[in-house]
Design an enzyme around this catalytic site. Structure first.
Site, short mmCIF file in Angstrom:
data_model
loop_
_atom_site.label_atom_id
_atom_site.label_comp_id
_atom_site.label_asym_id
_atom_site.label_seq_id
_atom_site.Cartn_x
_atom_site.Cartn_y
_atom_site.Cartn_z
N LYS A 91 13.12 1.21 -14.22
CA LYS A 91 14.37 1.62 -13.55
C LYS A 91 15.47 2.02 -14.54
O LYS A 91 16.30 2.88 -14.25
CB LYS A 91 14.88 0.48 -12.67
CG LYS A 91 13.94 0.15 -11.51
CD LYS A 91 14.50 0.61 -10.21
CE LYS A 91 13.53 0.56 -9.05
NZ LYS A 91 12.65 -0.60 -8.95
N GLU A 113 22.56 0.87 -4.50
CA GLU A 113 21.89 0.00 -3.53
C GLU A 113 20.79 -0.74 -4.27
O GLU A 113 20.31 -0.27 -5.31
CB GLU A 113 21.28 0.85 -2.41
CG GLU A 113 19.89 1.44 -2.71
CD GLU A 113 19.84 2.45 -3.86
OE1 GLU A 113 20.90 3.02 -4.18
OE2 GLU A 113 18.76 2.64 -4.44
N SER A 379 4.66 -0.74 -13.99
CA SER A 379 6.06 -0.36 -13.80
C SER A 379 7.04 -1.46 -14.20
O SER A 379 8.18 -1.18 -14.55
CB SER A 379 6.31 0.05 -12.34
OG SER A 379 5.86 -0.96 -11.46
C1 PLP Z 1 11.63 -0.71 -7.96
C2 PLP Z 1 10.29 -0.93 -8.50
C3 PLP Z 1 9.17 -0.22 -8.03
C4 PLP Z 1 9.21 0.73 -6.87
O1 PLP Z 1 10.04 1.82 -7.04
P1 PLP Z 1 9.51 3.28 -7.36
O2 PLP Z 1 10.73 4.11 -7.23
O3 PLP Z 1 8.47 3.62 -6.34
O4 PLP Z 1 8.96 3.27 -8.72
C5 PLP Z 1 7.95 -0.42 -8.66
N1 PLP Z 1 7.83 -1.30 -9.67
C6 PLP Z 1 8.87 -2.01 -10.13
C7 PLP Z 1 8.65 -2.98 -11.24
C8 PLP Z 1 10.14 -1.86 -9.57
O5 PLP Z 1 11.17 -2.57 -10.04
#
Ligand code: PLP
Length: 394
Positions: A91, A113, A379
């Site tokens: 993020k 948000e 992610s």
């Molecule tokens: C917010 C988040 C997501 C989902 O958001 P995307 O916009 O689909 O990437 C996925 N993994 C993590 C660790 C997150 O914090």
């Protein structure tokens, strides 16, 4: 540059996208539309952005050959380690880019948000860094569920406003942020956390996250002597980590794209967030895309054990990729994600975020050849999810 899978000059990916906004926001969104490419392509922006990504976030994130996971699935699996970024997820790539843009546009007040609180923390972090006022809207249910992230945002100097409308989760927090934006259009910049919202947000967020696939190209060249994998796998909530992972490969047909959405308790149970498979065309938060809705067009509450994936919409880029069969979309259920997280922890010593665990859970649903090269984006890290992991009865 332009091609069928990227956004067109009207802000659409095929039939998806656009900017369906109240009249009062027209000027704001238009201002952003006129400025974002100019700023993002500007040399001084690029320099500041890249320097912060390197020295503050810790990029490039490693591309790690996961040997034991590879053995388990009979192919060569590389993990793109966004979990090692500052604040623990992808993020921050996006919030750094957007706050630099906000500053260049003369905005002084930042709103955001947040669902699980990851985007809220990433926004509060860059606001502290840039000395900007920060207001984060968060559903009251999530404020209670994600206590630690609320504390972090407060320590970082942000004001967290609990939202008590609707289900008191992400969708309601987003509505409230849009309402705030309507009231303060002149001085406020709305940092959206995923590839959702009205054009140009989906394209802007995808570009800011595209550093992920830019690095994958370089790193694969070093490690494999070719700059593309056979498969790219990522989880999708709104779609930003997936968009970043696939961005530079969208038009490379040699690369198969696999998106893992949250099946929840199963797509036939009604307790699911499998928006791409179950959603119907509709408008949510300013974009035309697949939306979970009932027969009257009322938005249905999504469910997933992972707070980062339970969004009732999906980015327009991903809706189009699914519609055009450019991407394979797999629903990974709660129990499958948890099992996959335990497996990765045991095999590789990496505790993934619950969201990322859905991407890992997709591996079992696929057939690989031994020579296949797979890049899977982790992610985020699982620190925030330890309690959920330990309390879940598999
Ligand atoms: C917010 C988040 C997501 C989902 O958001 P995307 O916009 O689909 O990437 C996925 N993994 C993590 C660790 C997150 O914090």
């Amino acid at each position: 540059m332009m091609n069928s899978f990227q956004v067109d000059c009207n802000g659409y990916y095929g039939n998806f996208g656009g900017a369906y906004i109240p009249e009062i926001l027209h000027k704001c969104v238009e201002e952003l539309k006129i400025n974002y490419l100019k700023v993002l392509n500007d040399e001084s922006f690029q320099q500041e952005f890249n320097q912060l990504l390197r020295d503050y976030v810790g990029r490039p994130s490693p591309l790690y050959l996961a040997n034991r996971l590879s053995q388990r699935y009979g192919c060569k699996i590389y993990l793109k380690r966004e979990d090692l970024n500052h604040t623990g997820a992808h993020k921050i790539n996006n919030t750094i880019g957007q706050i630099l843009l906000a500053r260049r546009m003369g905005k002084t007040r930042i709103i955001a948000e947040t669902g699980a609180g990851q985007h809220g923390v990433a926004t509060a972090t860059v606001c502290a860094l840039m000395d900007m006022e920060c207001i984060v809207y968060m559903g009251k249910t999530d404020v209670e569920r994600q206590h630690i992230n609320v504390e972090k945002m407060k320590m970082l100097g942000a004001t967290v406003i609990p939202v008590t409308s609707g289900n008191m989760t992400l969708k309601d927090a987003t509505n409230e942020a849009i309402r705030d934006w309507c009231c303060h259009p002149a001085n406020t910049f709305y940092i959206i956390g995923s590839t959702v919202g009205p054009h140009p947000y989906p394209d802007m967020v995808a570009r800011l996250q595209s550093v992920i696939s830019e690095e994958i190209k370089k790193q694969l060249t070093e490690k494999e002597g070719r700059d593309y994998p056979d498969y790219l796998i990522a989880c999708v909530g709104g779609g930003s980590n997936a968009a970043g992972t696939i961005y530079h490969y969208l038009d490379d047909e040699r690369v198969k794209i696999v998106l893992a959405e949250a099946g929840g308790k199963g797509i036939e149970t009604g307790m699911t967030a499998a928006t791409i498979q179950l959603g119907k065309m509709g408008i949510i938060h300013g974009a035309c895309t697949f939306v979970m809705q009932d027969e009257d067009g009322q938005i249905e509450e999504p469910y997933s054990i992972s707070a980062g994936l339970d969004y009732p919409g999906i980015g327009p880029m991903h809706a189009n990729l699914a519609k055009q069969n450019r991407a394979t979309v797999l629903a990974v259920n709660d129990d499958e994600a948890i099992k996959a997280a335990y497996e990765m922890t045991k095999l590789e010593g990496i505790i993934p975020a619950l969201e990322s665990a859905h991407a890992i859970g997709a591996l079992e649903k696929m057939d690989f050849k031994p020579e296949d090269i797979v890049v899977l984006t982790v992610s985020g890290r699982g620190d925030k999810d330890i309690e959920t992991y330990l309390n879940y009865n598999l």
